[in-house]
Each structure stands twice: as C-alpha cells, then as structure tokens.
Design a protein around this motif. Structure first.
Motif, mmCIF file in Angstrom:
data_model
loop_
_atom_site.group_PDB
_atom_site.id
_atom_site.type_symbol
_atom_site.label_atom_id
_atom_site.label_comp_id
_atom_site.label_asym_id
_atom_site.label_seq_id
_atom_site.Cartn_x
_atom_site.Cartn_y
_atom_site.Cartn_z
ATOM 1 N N TYR A 1 0.806 -1.217 0.000
ATOM 2 C CA TYR A 1 0.000 0.000 0.000
ATOM 3 C C TYR A 1 0.844 1.274 0.000
ATOM 4 C CZ TYR A 1 0.532 -0.688 5.052
ATOM 5 O OH TYR A 1 1.027 -0.904 6.309
ATOM 6 N N HIS A 2 2.138 1.153 0.323
ATOM 7 C CA HIS A 2 3.011 2.332 0.257
ATOM 8 C C HIS A 2 3.164 2.829 -1.182
ATOM 9 C CE1 HIS A 2 5.634 -1.122 -0.473
ATOM 10 N NE2 HIS A 2 6.393 -0.288 -1.178
ATOM 11 N N GLN A 3 2.746 2.007 -2.147
ATOM 12 C CA GLN A 3 2.859 2.403 -3.555
ATOM 13 C C GLN A 3 1.629 3.171 -4.052
ATOM 14 O OE1 GLN A 3 3.655 -1.307 -5.551
ATOM 15 N NE2 GLN A 3 5.693 -1.499 -4.662
ATOM 16 N N ILE A 4 0.591 3.265 -3.230
ATOM 17 C CA ILE A 4 -0.594 4.029 -3.613
ATOM 18 C C ILE A 4 -0.184 5.508 -3.659
ATOM 19 C CG2 ILE A 4 -2.916 4.741 -2.899
ATOM 20 C CD1 ILE A 4 -3.151 2.002 -1.461
ATOM 21 N N PRO A 5 -0.519 6.210 -4.741
ATOM 22 C CA PRO A 5 -0.157 7.631 -4.811
ATOM 23 C C PRO A 5 -0.689 8.392 -3.596
ATOM 24 C CG PRO A 5 -1.007 6.873 -6.920
ATOM 25 C CD PRO A 5 -1.231 5.760 -5.933
ATOM 26 N N GLU A 6 0.177 9.208 -3.013
ATOM 27 C CA GLU A 6 -0.149 9.856 -1.746
ATOM 28 C C GLU A 6 -1.421 10.696 -1.792
ATOM 29 O OE1 GLU A 6 1.725 13.120 1.318
ATOM 30 O OE2 GLU A 6 2.980 12.336 -0.278
ATOM 31 N N GLU A 7 -1.562 11.536 -2.794
ATOM 32 C CA GLU A 7 -2.735 12.412 -2.852
ATOM 33 C C GLU A 7 -4.013 11.594 -3.024
ATOM 34 O OE1 GLU A 7 -4.790 15.544 -2.093
ATOM 35 O OE2 GLU A 7 -2.615 15.511 -1.898
ATOM 36 N N GLU A 8 -3.948 10.538 -3.817
ATOM 37 C CA GLU A 8 -5.100 9.657 -4.018
ATOM 38 C C GLU A 8 -5.483 8.985 -2.696
ATOM 39 O OE1 GLU A 8 -5.587 5.361 -6.075
ATOM 40 O OE2 GLU A 8 -4.695 6.891 -7.370
ATOM 41 N N ALA A 9 -4.493 8.458 -1.989
ATOM 42 C CA ALA A 9 -4.756 7.803 -0.694
ATOM 43 C C ALA A 9 -5.370 8.801 0.283
ATOM 44 C CB ALA A 9 -3.470 7.221 -0.126
ATOM 45 N N ARG A 10 -4.851 10.004 0.309
ATOM 46 C CA ARG A 10 -5.343 11.038 1.227
ATOM 47 C C ARG A 10 -6.810 11.363 0.926
ATOM 48 N NH1 ARG A 10 -1.879 13.572 4.196
ATOM 49 N NH2 ARG A 10 -0.093 13.291 2.840
ATOM 50 N N GLN A 11 -7.161 11.473 -0.368
ATOM 51 C CA GLN A 11 -8.546 11.773 -0.737
ATOM 52 C C GLN A 11 -9.484 10.640 -0.320
ATOM 53 O OE1 GLN A 11 -8.335 12.545 -4.927
ATOM 54 N NE2 GLN A 11 -7.528 14.618 -4.660
ATOM 55 N N HIS A 12 -9.070 9.402 -0.563
ATOM 56 C CA HIS A 12 -9.911 8.263 -0.181
ATOM 57 C C HIS A 12 -10.042 8.168 1.330
ATOM 58 C CE1 HIS A 12 -10.517 6.918 -4.204
ATOM 59 N NE2 HIS A 12 -9.231 6.698 -4.435
ATOM 60 N N TYR A 13 -8.950 8.433 2.019
ATOM 61 C CA TYR A 13 -8.983 8.391 3.491
ATOM 62 C C TYR A 13 -9.956 9.448 4.014
ATOM 63 C CZ TYR A 13 -7.492 8.764 8.326
ATOM 64 O OH TYR A 13 -7.472 8.807 9.700
ATOM 65 N N GLN A 14 -9.837 10.685 3.523
ATOM 66 C CA GLN A 14 -10.727 11.763 3.965
ATOM 67 C C GLN A 14 -12.180 11.403 3.712
ATOM 68 O OE1 GLN A 14 -8.671 13.671 6.109
ATOM 69 N NE2 GLN A 14 -10.186 15.141 5.480
ATOM 70 N N SER A 15 -12.479 10.883 2.510
ATOM 71 C CA SER A 15 -13.836 10.501 2.170
ATOM 72 C C SER A 15 -14.344 9.424 3.134
ATOM 73 C CB SER A 15 -13.881 9.990 0.733
ATOM 74 O OG SER A 15 -15.133 9.445 0.439
ATOM 75 N N PHE A 16 -13.485 8.458 3.413
ATOM 76 C CA PHE A 16 -13.863 7.366 4.309
ATOM 77 C C PHE A 16 -14.180 7.891 5.711
ATOM 78 C CE2 PHE A 16 -12.170 4.239 7.457
ATOM 79 C CZ PHE A 16 -13.235 3.351 7.409
ATOM 80 N N VAL A 17 -13.265 8.668 6.314
ATOM 81 C CA VAL A 17 -13.485 9.099 7.697
ATOM 82 C C VAL A 17 -14.646 10.086 7.825
ATOM 83 C CG1 VAL A 17 -11.117 8.639 8.440
ATOM 84 C CG2 VAL A 17 -11.728 10.923 7.666
ATOM 85 N N GLN A 18 -14.933 10.833 6.763
ATOM 86 C CA GLN A 18 -16.010 11.811 6.846
ATOM 87 C C GLN A 18 -17.380 11.212 6.571
ATOM 88 O OE1 GLN A 18 -14.716 14.902 4.157
ATOM 89 N NE2 GLN A 18 -13.219 15.691 5.607
ATOM 90 N N ASN A 19 -17.436 10.101 5.823
ATOM 91 C CA ASN A 19 -18.731 9.613 5.357
ATOM 92 C C ASN A 19 -19.119 8.216 5.826
ATOM 93 O OD1 ASN A 19 -19.297 11.973 3.647
ATOM 94 N ND2 ASN A 19 -17.521 11.252 2.506
ATOM 95 N N ALA A 20 -18.172 7.422 6.231
ATOM 96 C CA ALA A 20 -18.503 6.063 6.687
ATOM 97 C C ALA A 20 -19.078 6.130 8.102
ATOM 98 C CB ALA A 20 -17.249 5.189 6.652
ATOM 99 N N PRO A 21 -19.830 5.105 8.510
ATOM 100 C CA PRO A 21 -20.365 5.087 9.878
ATOM 101 C C PRO A 21 -19.225 5.151 10.898
ATOM 102 C CG PRO A 21 -21.351 3.349 8.540
ATOM 103 C CD PRO A 21 -20.236 3.934 7.731
ATOM 104 N N PRO A 22 -19.381 5.948 11.961
ATOM 105 C CA PRO A 22 -18.305 6.124 12.944
ATOM 106 C C PRO A 22 -17.739 4.811 13.490
ATOM 107 C CG PRO A 22 -20.077 7.676 13.375
ATOM 108 C CD PRO A 22 -20.551 6.768 12.273
#
Length: 157
Positions: A25-46
């Motif tokens: 997973y260290h090969q995932i582009p950083e900005e892409e990973a950051r966007q997916h992470y933000q989307s996940f933490v903001q929208n998935a059930p707590p």
C-alpha cells in the motif's frame, strides 16, 4: 470517492485491498490515498471508521504508532482540546492500546475534521513517510472492509 460504496469503483477497491494483502500500500499515490482516506473518515459510519483504525493500529509497529498518536495529541492540545475527553484510558501515546488509539483518532476527527490532514500533510509535523503509510494503509484496509474481507463481521455487505 471511497464512501458510499460505489460498484463502479470496484476495481479501485480491489486494487487497494490487494495492496493491503500484499503489503504494497506504500505504492498508492499519496494524494489519491489522502482523498480516499478523507472521504472514508467523513462519510462512513463512525463505528466502521473506529474499527478500521483499530485494526490498522493493531498491525502498526508500536514505535510508529506512538509517534503518530503523539502528533495527534499535540495537535489537539494546541487547539485547546483535552485528549482525555476521547475516553482513552492511557495518555502516554507509546503505551496506548489500539482501541484507545482508534478512539483518540476518531475524537480528533470529530473535533477538527481536517486535523489529520494538517498534521499528516505536506509541511505538517508528521508529513513523513510513516504518516503517509498510515493514510494509505487505512485507506487500503477500508477498501478491504468494503469488499467484505475485513476479517470480522463488521463488513458493510
């Protein structure tokens, strides 16, 4: 976007889940990973967000986890929050359990949704390789959860 689950994005979820399984997973582009992470933490059930963070923290080297948690605690304190309000049992970031680590991370995100981006992002105190790995790792693990391979019964399917 990672959440809500979109079947059209299935190849992306599979790529992330595979990256988690293979430890690449260290090969995932950083900005892409950051966007997916933000989307996940903001929208998935707590509870799902907490479960994924806890599962990630359980597998993270303790020294690395402690450094990340120290950064979160410092950022909270600097913004006038008491990290103990997160309901954690241990306030030493290097001795904190994965459960407390996940609770603290969730609390930080509730109080300051962009706090992790600020401390993990470029120019932030933890804008290091380890922090980038954490974001990519959690995004990859979240994708694995979406595909039903999270290893628990808390999958969304």
């Amino acid at each position: 976007m990672m959440w809500p689950y979109n079947p059209n994005n299935a190849p992306m979820y599979q790529n992330y889940a595979q990256a988690w399984d293979q430890g690449t997973y260290h090969q995932i582009p950083e900005e892409e990973a950051r966007q997916h992470y933000q989307s996940f933490v903001q929208n998935a059930p707590p509870q799902m967000v907490q479960d994924v963070h806890q599962q990630y923290y359980e597998q993270m080297p303790p020294q690395q986890r402690g450094g990340l948690l120290q950064g979160i605690m410092n950022a909270l304190t600097q913004r006038g929050y008491d990290p103990r309000q997160a309901g954690i049992q241990e306030t030493d970031p290097y001795r904190m359990s994965p459960q407390d680590a996940a609770r603290l991370t969730g609390y930080a995100q509730q109080q300051q949704p962009d706090i992790l981006h600020q401390i993990l992002g470029p120019g932030g105190p933890l804008g290091s390789t380890g922090a980038k790995l954490a974001v990519a790792g959690i995004a990859a693990l979240a994708a694995k959860q979406f595909l039903g391979g999270g290893g628990g019964n808390n999958s969304i399917f």
